[in-house]
Design a protein around this motif. Structure first.
Motif, PDB file in Angstrom:
ATOM      1  N   TYR A  45       0.806  -1.222   0.000  1.00  0.00           N
ATOM      2  CA  TYR A  45       0.000   0.000   0.000  1.00  0.00           C
ATOM      3  C   TYR A  45       0.840   1.273   0.000  1.00  0.00           C
ATOM      4  CZ  TYR A  45      -2.984  -3.684   1.712  1.00  0.00           C
ATOM      5  OH  TYR A  45      -3.642  -4.886   1.856  1.00  0.00           O
ATOM      6  N   ASP A  51       3.301   2.667  -1.920  1.00  0.00           N
ATOM      7  CA  ASP A  51       3.456   3.512  -3.105  1.00  0.00           C
ATOM      8  C   ASP A  51       2.212   4.356  -3.360  1.00  0.00           C
ATOM      9  OD1 ASP A  51       6.056   2.778  -3.608  1.00  0.00           O
ATOM     10  OD2 ASP A  51       5.518   1.237  -5.077  1.00  0.00           O
ATOM     11  N   SER A  52       1.053   3.762  -3.218  1.00  0.00           N
ATOM     12  CA  SER A  52      -0.195   4.502  -3.414  1.00  0.00           C
ATOM     13  C   SER A  52      -0.330   5.618  -2.384  1.00  0.00           C
ATOM     14  CB  SER A  52      -1.382   3.549  -3.310  1.00  0.00           C
ATOM     15  OG  SER A  52      -2.593   4.258  -3.340  1.00  0.00           O
ATOM     16  N   MET A  78       2.114   7.167  -0.788  1.00  0.00           N
ATOM     17  CA  MET A  78       3.092   8.215  -1.085  1.00  0.00           C
ATOM     18  C   MET A  78       2.686   9.019  -2.317  1.00  0.00           C
ATOM     19  SD  MET A  78       5.216   8.109   1.368  1.00  0.00           S
ATOM     20  CE  MET A  78       4.096   7.369   2.543  1.00  0.00           C
ATOM     21  N   ARG A  79       2.083   8.359  -3.316  1.00  0.00           N
ATOM     22  CA  ARG A  79       1.602   9.076  -4.509  1.00  0.00           C
ATOM     23  C   ARG A  79       0.554  10.118  -4.128  1.00  0.00           C
ATOM     24  NH1 ARG A  79       1.905   4.348  -7.210  1.00  0.00           N
ATOM     25  NH2 ARG A  79      -0.263   3.848  -6.818  1.00  0.00           N
ATOM     26  N   SER A  80      -0.289   9.782  -3.158  1.00  0.00           N
ATOM     27  CA  SER A  80      -1.323  10.735  -2.753  1.00  0.00           C
ATOM     28  C   SER A  80      -0.692  11.996  -2.159  1.00  0.00           C
ATOM     29  CB  SER A  80      -2.305  10.099  -1.758  1.00  0.00           C
ATOM     30  OG  SER A  80      -1.684   9.832  -0.517  1.00  0.00           O
ATOM     31  N   THR A 104       2.337  13.133  -3.035  1.00  0.00           N
ATOM     32  CA  THR A 104       2.944  13.819  -4.174  1.00  0.00           C
ATOM     33  C   THR A 104       1.886  14.618  -4.925  1.00  0.00           C
ATOM     34  OG1 THR A 104       4.613  12.086  -4.394  1.00  0.00           O
ATOM     35  CG2 THR A 104       4.234  13.482  -6.320  1.00  0.00           C
ATOM     36  N   GLU A 105       0.733  14.004  -5.154  1.00  0.00           N
ATOM     37  CA  GLU A 105      -0.358  14.686  -5.856  1.00  0.00           C
ATOM     38  C   GLU A 105      -0.885  15.878  -5.072  1.00  0.00           C
ATOM     39  OE1 GLU A 105      -3.069  11.466  -6.546  1.00  0.00           O
ATOM     40  OE2 GLU A 105      -1.749  10.563  -8.059  1.00  0.00           O
ATOM     41  N   ASN A 145       1.017  17.832  -3.497  1.00  0.00           N
ATOM     42  CA  ASN A 145       2.140  18.773  -3.511  1.00  0.00           C
ATOM     43  C   ASN A 145       2.911  18.872  -2.205  1.00  0.00           C
ATOM     44  OD1 ASN A 145       1.820  19.569  -6.253  1.00  0.00           O
ATOM     45  ND2 ASN A 145       0.055  20.789  -5.623  1.00  0.00           N
ATOM     46  N   ILE A 182       7.452  13.852   2.431  1.00  0.00           N
ATOM     47  CA  ILE A 182       7.048  12.524   1.972  1.00  0.00           C
ATOM     48  C   ILE A 182       8.003  11.470   2.509  1.00  0.00           C
ATOM     49  CG2 ILE A 182       6.750  11.048  -0.061  1.00  0.00           C
ATOM     50  CD1 ILE A 182       5.816  13.611  -1.550  1.00  0.00           C
ATOM     51  N   LYS A 183       9.298  11.754   2.485  1.00  0.00           N
ATOM     52  CA  LYS A 183      10.287  10.813   3.006  1.00  0.00           C
ATOM     53  C   LYS A 183      10.046  10.567   4.497  1.00  0.00           C
ATOM     54  CE  LYS A 183      15.224  10.053   3.490  1.00  0.00           C
ATOM     55  NZ  LYS A 183      16.567  10.607   3.297  1.00  0.00           N
ATOM     56  N   ARG A 224       7.002   8.397   4.891  1.00  0.00           N
ATOM     57  CA  ARG A 224       7.318   7.014   4.501  1.00  0.00           C
ATOM     58  C   ARG A 224       7.988   6.290   5.675  1.00  0.00           C
ATOM     59  NH1 ARG A 224       8.211   4.047  -0.243  1.00  0.00           N
ATOM     60  NH2 ARG A 224       7.799   5.884  -1.507  1.00  0.00           N
TER      61      ARG A 224
END
Length: 72
Positions: A12, A14-15, A17-19, A21-22, A24, A30-31, A34
């Motif tokens: 789960y 990557d999804s 973390m993508r949220s 990123t999206e 901003n 983000i790191k 994570r």
């Protein structure tokens, strides 16, 4: 320092973390998230809690237990 590489939440991550990123979030933020989520995943593994069994109350309990100890 222990490096966490695989936990029950990896499928789960990557999804998740993508949220960020999206939305901003900055790469440093983000790191950090994570790392926190992986700590939670490790705590879940140690307590034998599957992602499907995670409740908000249990997440808080496990998250608090997984917090790094204060050095101050």
């Amino acid at each position: 320092m222990t490096k966490i590489t695989e936990t029950c939440i990896e499928p789960y991550l990557d999804s998740f973390m993508r949220s960020f990123t999206e939305a901003n979030y900055k790469p440093e933020t983000i790191k950090g998230y994570r790392n926190l989520v992986r700590r939670l995943g490790l705590a879940m593994d140690e307590a034998s809690v599957a992602p499907s069994a995670l409740t908000p109350d249990l997440a808080e309990k496990l998250g608090r237990a997984a917090e790094p100890e204060s050095t101050g």
